[in-house]
Motif scaffolding. Structure first.
Motif, PDB file in Angstrom:
ATOM      1  N   HIS A   1       0.671  -1.233  -0.017  1.00 21.83           N
ATOM      2  CA  HIS A   1       0.143  -0.089  -0.230  1.00 21.83           C
ATOM      3  C   HIS A   1       0.870   1.189   0.170  1.00 21.83           C
ATOM      4  CE1 HIS A   1      -3.796  -2.250   0.428  1.00 21.83           C
ATOM      5  NE2 HIS A   1      -2.959  -3.104   1.478  1.00 21.83           N
ATOM      6  N   ASN A   2       1.393   1.539  -1.127  1.00 19.80           N
ATOM      7  CA  ASN A   2       2.269   2.769  -1.444  1.00 19.80           C
ATOM      8  C   ASN A   2       1.590   3.944  -1.717  1.00 19.80           C
ATOM      9  OD1 ASN A   2       4.747   4.109  -2.348  1.00 19.80           O
ATOM     10  ND2 ASN A   2       3.642   3.879  -4.263  1.00 19.80           N
ATOM     11  N   ALA A   3       0.412   4.081  -2.308  1.00 20.11           N
ATOM     12  CA  ALA A   3      -0.286   5.239  -2.873  1.00 20.11           C
ATOM     13  C   ALA A   3      -0.589   6.068  -1.638  1.00 20.11           C
ATOM     14  CB  ALA A   3      -1.610   4.923  -3.664  1.00 20.11           C
ATOM     15  N   GLY A   4      -0.266   7.445  -2.005  1.00 23.34           N
ATOM     16  CA  GLY A   4      -0.617   8.311  -1.091  1.00 23.34           C
ATOM     17  C   GLY A   4      -0.570   9.943  -1.332  1.00 23.34           C
ATOM     18  N   LEU A   5      -1.482  10.806  -0.680  1.00 17.22           N
ATOM     19  CA  LEU A   5      -1.275  12.121  -0.891  1.00 17.22           C
ATOM     20  C   LEU A   5      -0.576  12.876   0.254  1.00 17.22           C
ATOM     21  CD1 LEU A   5      -5.002  12.484  -2.189  1.00 17.22           C
ATOM     22  CD2 LEU A   5      -2.950  12.470  -3.872  1.00 17.22           C
ATOM     23  N   TYR A   6      -0.249  13.765  -0.077  1.00 20.02           N
ATOM     24  CA  TYR A   6       0.663  14.889   0.785  1.00 20.02           C
ATOM     25  C   TYR A   6      -0.290  15.999   0.924  1.00 20.02           C
ATOM     26  CZ  TYR A   6       4.365  17.088   3.058  1.00 20.02           C
ATOM     27  OH  TYR A   6       5.258  17.578   3.964  1.00 20.02           O
ATOM     28  N   LEU A   7       0.364  16.930   0.795  1.00 20.94           N
ATOM     29  CA  LEU A   7      -0.578  18.421   1.290  1.00 20.94           C
ATOM     30  C   LEU A   7      -1.292  18.890   0.021  1.00 20.94           C
ATOM     31  CD1 LEU A   7       2.597  20.354   2.827  1.00 20.94           C
ATOM     32  CD2 LEU A   7       0.990  18.727   3.790  1.00 20.94           C
ATOM     33  N   GLY A   8      -2.227  19.509   0.489  1.00 21.74           N
ATOM     34  CA  GLY A   8      -3.507  20.012  -0.204  1.00 21.74           C
ATOM     35  C   GLY A   8      -4.537  20.481   0.171  1.00 21.74           C
ATOM     36  N   PRO A   9      -5.471  20.845  -0.465  1.00 24.59           N
ATOM     37  CA  PRO A   9      -6.806  21.494   0.116  1.00 24.59           C
ATOM     38  C   PRO A   9      -7.552  20.249   0.518  1.00 24.59           C
ATOM     39  CG  PRO A   9      -6.806  21.513  -2.330  1.00 24.59           C
ATOM     40  CD  PRO A   9      -5.798  21.416  -2.021  1.00 24.59           C
ATOM     41  N   TYR A  10      -8.773  20.459   1.183  1.00 21.20           N
ATOM     42  CA  TYR A  10      -9.576  19.510   1.833  1.00 21.20           C
ATOM     43  C   TYR A  10     -10.127  18.582   1.016  1.00 21.20           C
ATOM     44  CZ  TYR A  10     -13.346  17.536   4.839  1.00 21.20           C
ATOM     45  OH  TYR A  10     -14.003  16.594   5.555  1.00 21.20           O
ATOM     46  N   ARG A  11     -10.614  19.040  -0.482  1.00 15.81           N
ATOM     47  CA  ARG A  11     -11.112  18.282  -1.364  1.00 15.81           C
ATOM     48  C   ARG A  11     -12.330  17.081  -0.770  1.00 15.81           C
ATOM     49  NH1 ARG A  11      -8.513  15.414  -5.669  1.00 15.81           N
ATOM     50  NH2 ARG A  11      -6.607  15.295  -4.607  1.00 15.81           N
ATOM     51  N   ALA A  12     -13.373  17.551  -0.545  1.00 13.34           N
ATOM     52  CA  ALA A  12     -14.139  16.297  -0.097  1.00 13.34           C
ATOM     53  C   ALA A  12     -14.640  15.285  -1.317  1.00 13.34           C
ATOM     54  CB  ALA A  12     -15.698  16.736   0.309  1.00 13.34           C
ATOM     55  N   GLN A  13     -14.201  13.788  -0.859  1.00 14.37           N
ATOM     56  CA  GLN A  13     -14.223  12.539  -1.559  1.00 14.37           C
ATOM     57  C   GLN A  13     -15.284  11.733  -1.068  1.00 14.37           C
ATOM     58  OE1 GLN A  13     -13.079  12.593  -4.822  1.00 14.37           O
ATOM     59  NE2 GLN A  13     -11.889  14.401  -4.750  1.00 14.37           N
ATOM     60  N   ALA A  14     -14.571  10.554  -0.675  1.00 12.62           N
ATOM     61  CA  ALA A  14     -15.250   9.505  -0.372  1.00 12.62           C
ATOM     62  C   ALA A  14     -15.940   9.798   1.033  1.00 12.62           C
ATOM     63  CB  ALA A  14     -14.070   8.286   0.061  1.00 12.62           C
ATOM     64  N   GLU A  15     -17.698   9.543   1.065  1.00 10.09           N
ATOM     65  CA  GLU A  15     -18.206   9.864   1.992  1.00 10.09           C
ATOM     66  C   GLU A  15     -18.020  11.198   2.646  1.00 10.09           C
ATOM     67  OE1 GLU A  15     -20.593   7.645   2.697  1.00 10.09           O
ATOM     68  OE2 GLU A  15     -19.983   6.452   1.094  1.00 10.09           O
ATOM     69  N   GLY A  16     -17.534  12.262   1.824  1.00 11.96           N
ATOM     70  CA  GLY A  16     -17.190  13.483   2.259  1.00 11.96           C
ATOM     71  C   GLY A  16     -15.912  13.691   3.014  1.00 11.96           C
ATOM     72  N   TYR A  17     -15.197  12.559   3.176  1.00  9.92           N
ATOM     73  CA  TYR A  17     -13.837  12.955   3.725  1.00  9.92           C
ATOM     74  C   TYR A  17     -12.761  13.490   2.752  1.00  9.92           C
ATOM     75  CZ  TYR A  17     -15.718  10.081   7.574  1.00  9.92           C
ATOM     76  OH  TYR A  17     -16.579   9.848   8.688  1.00  9.92           O
ATOM     77  N   PRO A  18     -11.817  14.050   3.241  1.00 11.75           N
ATOM     78  CA  PRO A  18     -11.072  14.719   2.343  1.00 11.75           C
ATOM     79  C   PRO A  18      -9.968  13.640   1.582  1.00 11.75           C
ATOM     80  CG  PRO A  18     -10.071  14.882   4.622  1.00 11.75           C
ATOM     81  CD  PRO A  18     -11.479  14.355   4.853  1.00 11.75           C
ATOM     82  N   ALA A  19      -9.622  14.233   0.417  1.00 14.15           N
ATOM     83  CA  ALA A  19      -8.840  13.322  -0.477  1.00 14.15           C
ATOM     84  C   ALA A  19      -7.647  12.639   0.328  1.00 14.15           C
ATOM     85  CB  ALA A  19      -8.647  13.898  -1.760  1.00 14.15           C
ATOM     86  N   VAL A  20      -7.173  13.262   1.043  1.00 17.07           N
ATOM     87  CA  VAL A  20      -5.946  12.749   1.782  1.00 17.07           C
ATOM     88  C   VAL A  20      -6.325  11.460   2.692  1.00 17.07           C
ATOM     89  CG1 VAL A  20      -5.774  14.427   3.817  1.00 17.07           C
ATOM     90  CG2 VAL A  20      -3.732  13.335   2.880  1.00 17.07           C
ATOM     91  N   PHE A  21      -7.466  11.622   3.299  1.00 16.45           N
ATOM     92  CA  PHE A  21      -7.897  10.362   4.113  1.00 16.45           C
ATOM     93  C   PHE A  21      -8.432   9.402   3.227  1.00 16.45           C
ATOM     94  CE2 PHE A  21      -7.419  13.311   7.385  1.00 16.45           C
ATOM     95  CZ  PHE A  21      -7.452  12.333   8.774  1.00 16.45           C
ATOM     96  N   ALA A  22      -9.090   9.592   2.109  1.00 13.15           N
ATOM     97  CA  ALA A  22      -9.617   8.851   1.196  1.00 13.15           C
ATOM     98  C   ALA A  22      -8.517   7.694   0.639  1.00 13.15           C
ATOM     99  CB  ALA A  22     -10.506   9.412   0.188  1.00 13.15           C
ATOM    100  N   VAL A  23      -7.562   8.663   0.216  1.00 17.32           N
ATOM    101  CA  VAL A  23      -6.256   7.684  -0.336  1.00 17.32           C
ATOM    102  C   VAL A  23      -5.772   6.926   0.801  1.00 17.32           C
ATOM    103  CG1 VAL A  23      -4.509   7.766  -1.749  1.00 17.32           C
ATOM    104  CG2 VAL A  23      -6.515   9.132  -2.349  1.00 17.32           C
ATOM    105  N   ASN A  24      -5.090   7.966   1.526  1.00 17.94           N
ATOM    106  CA  ASN A  24      -4.241   7.189   2.720  1.00 17.94           C
ATOM    107  C   ASN A  24      -4.643   6.041   3.670  1.00 17.94           C
ATOM    108  OD1 ASN A  24      -2.683   9.289   1.197  1.00 17.94           O
ATOM    109  ND2 ASN A  24      -2.052  10.211   3.004  1.00 17.94           N
ATOM    110  N   VAL A  25      -5.900   6.434   4.100  1.00 17.44           N
ATOM    111  CA  VAL A  25      -6.372   5.616   4.956  1.00 17.44           C
ATOM    112  C   VAL A  25      -7.541   4.682   4.764  1.00 17.44           C
ATOM    113  CG1 VAL A  25      -7.468   5.511   7.313  1.00 17.44           C
ATOM    114  CG2 VAL A  25      -5.857   7.600   6.728  1.00 17.44           C
ATOM    115  N   ILE A  26      -8.630   5.063   3.898  1.00 14.57           N
ATOM    116  CA  ILE A  26      -9.988   4.205   3.687  1.00 14.57           C
ATOM    117  C   ILE A  26      -9.328   3.591   2.541  1.00 14.57           C
ATOM    118  CG2 ILE A  26     -12.003   4.732   2.605  1.00 14.57           C
ATOM    119  CD1 ILE A  26     -12.629   7.473   4.070  1.00 14.57           C
ATOM    120  N   ALA A  27      -8.787   3.789   1.510  1.00 17.86           N
ATOM    121  CA  ALA A  27      -8.440   3.082   0.371  1.00 17.86           C
ATOM    122  C   ALA A  27      -7.749   1.717   0.832  1.00 17.86           C
ATOM    123  CB  ALA A  27      -7.794   3.649  -0.541  1.00 17.86           C
TER     124      ALA A  27
END
Length: 263
Positions: A80-106
């Motif tokens: 599980h290497n994929a990850g996002l770093y800094l950036g705006p909130y960008r609501a994605q999966a279930e309204g969570y920010p992209a950084v949480f969607a990619v780094n944790v939920i996925a």
């Protein structure tokens, strides 16, 4: 030789490790978020067995990626290497920010839904030292509504969770013979790290290959945190070892996704 799947492997450290693993005779599956990135990955690593598609900011696409993995022979390693770093909130999966969607939920979804491999590896960061196990505002949604979203602190939380995954899943899947680790590849010159990053990317690549293979210093070890520049397991933040905190994190993700950790 092993069968290895690496998320976020259309460029950067994931791609570098994939090339090394292919050269060592392994069957490597790459991952890209869209068709164009997949084409780039195929051109960059023509020896790869295939490139699997899935935008990890989307719960549905992540589930579809897990389904794609389920159609293949079981992997020896899912990295599980994929990850996002800094950036705006960008609501994605279930309204969570992209950084949480990619780094944790996925990675949680892929771990729960794809056939279990022999080895699970989760990319962490030294930023995990700044993360918090307090789940009262998981994903920073309430703080974002109040205008207090802090991208560096949110990222640090995700990396602490990634570190916790290594310990939690090693414990949960011990009876299945599954090994799990987390790894801090260091601040190295990739697209994420920037060209001025001072770390040794060759050492990061070595760590990735070693953990994917379960070879070298990683052979026979389980539930370890690995760090660029060290040849033996390193010490993670104390909170990451807290089993109650680990279980609370997994329960939070189950509540968000409706997907339970398999027995």
């Amino acid at each position: 030789m092993g069968r290895i799947f690496i998320t976020g492997s259309s460029d950067g450290l994931g791609l570098r490790a994939a090339k090394q693993l292919v050269s060592r005779g392994h069957t490597v599956y790459l991952h890209a978020r869209n068709a164009q990135r997949a084409s780039d990955a195929r051109n960059a690593c023509p020896g790869a067995a295939d490139v699997l598609l899935g935008d990890l900011t989307s719960i549905e696409e992540t589930k579809a990626l897990a389904a794609s993995l389920s159609k293949l022979e079981p992997m020896d390693c899912i990295f599980h290497n994929a990850g996002l770093y800094l950036g705006p909130y960008r609501a994605q999966a279930e309204g969570y920010p992209a950084v949480f969607a990619v780094n944790v939920i996925a990675p949680y979804l892929l771990t729960c839904l794809a056939p279990l491999p022999r080895r699970l590896i989760y990319a962490s960061s030294d930023s995990h030292w700044g993360g918090s196990t307090n789940l009262d505002d998981f994903g920073w949604r309430e703080r974002h509504k109040a205008g207090h979203f802090r991208e560096s602190s949110a990222y640090a939380d995700t990396k602490l969770y990634n570190t916790m995954f290594g310990f939690a899943f090693a414990r949960r899947f011990a009876s299945n013979g599954v090994v799990a680790h987390s790894v801090d590849p260091g601040w190295v010159p990739t697209k994420m790290g920037g060209t001025g990053a001072p770390g040794n990317i060759n050492e990061s690549e070595r760590l990735y290959v070693m953990l994917a293979e379960g070879s070298g210093e990683a052979e026979g070890k389980n539930a370890c945190f690995w760090e660029n520049g060290k040849t033996s397991p390193a010490q993670a933040k104390k909170d990451a070892y807290d089993e109650k905190a680990q279980d609370a994190l997994l329960k939070k993700l189950e509540d968000i996704t409706g997907v339970r950790v398999p027995e």
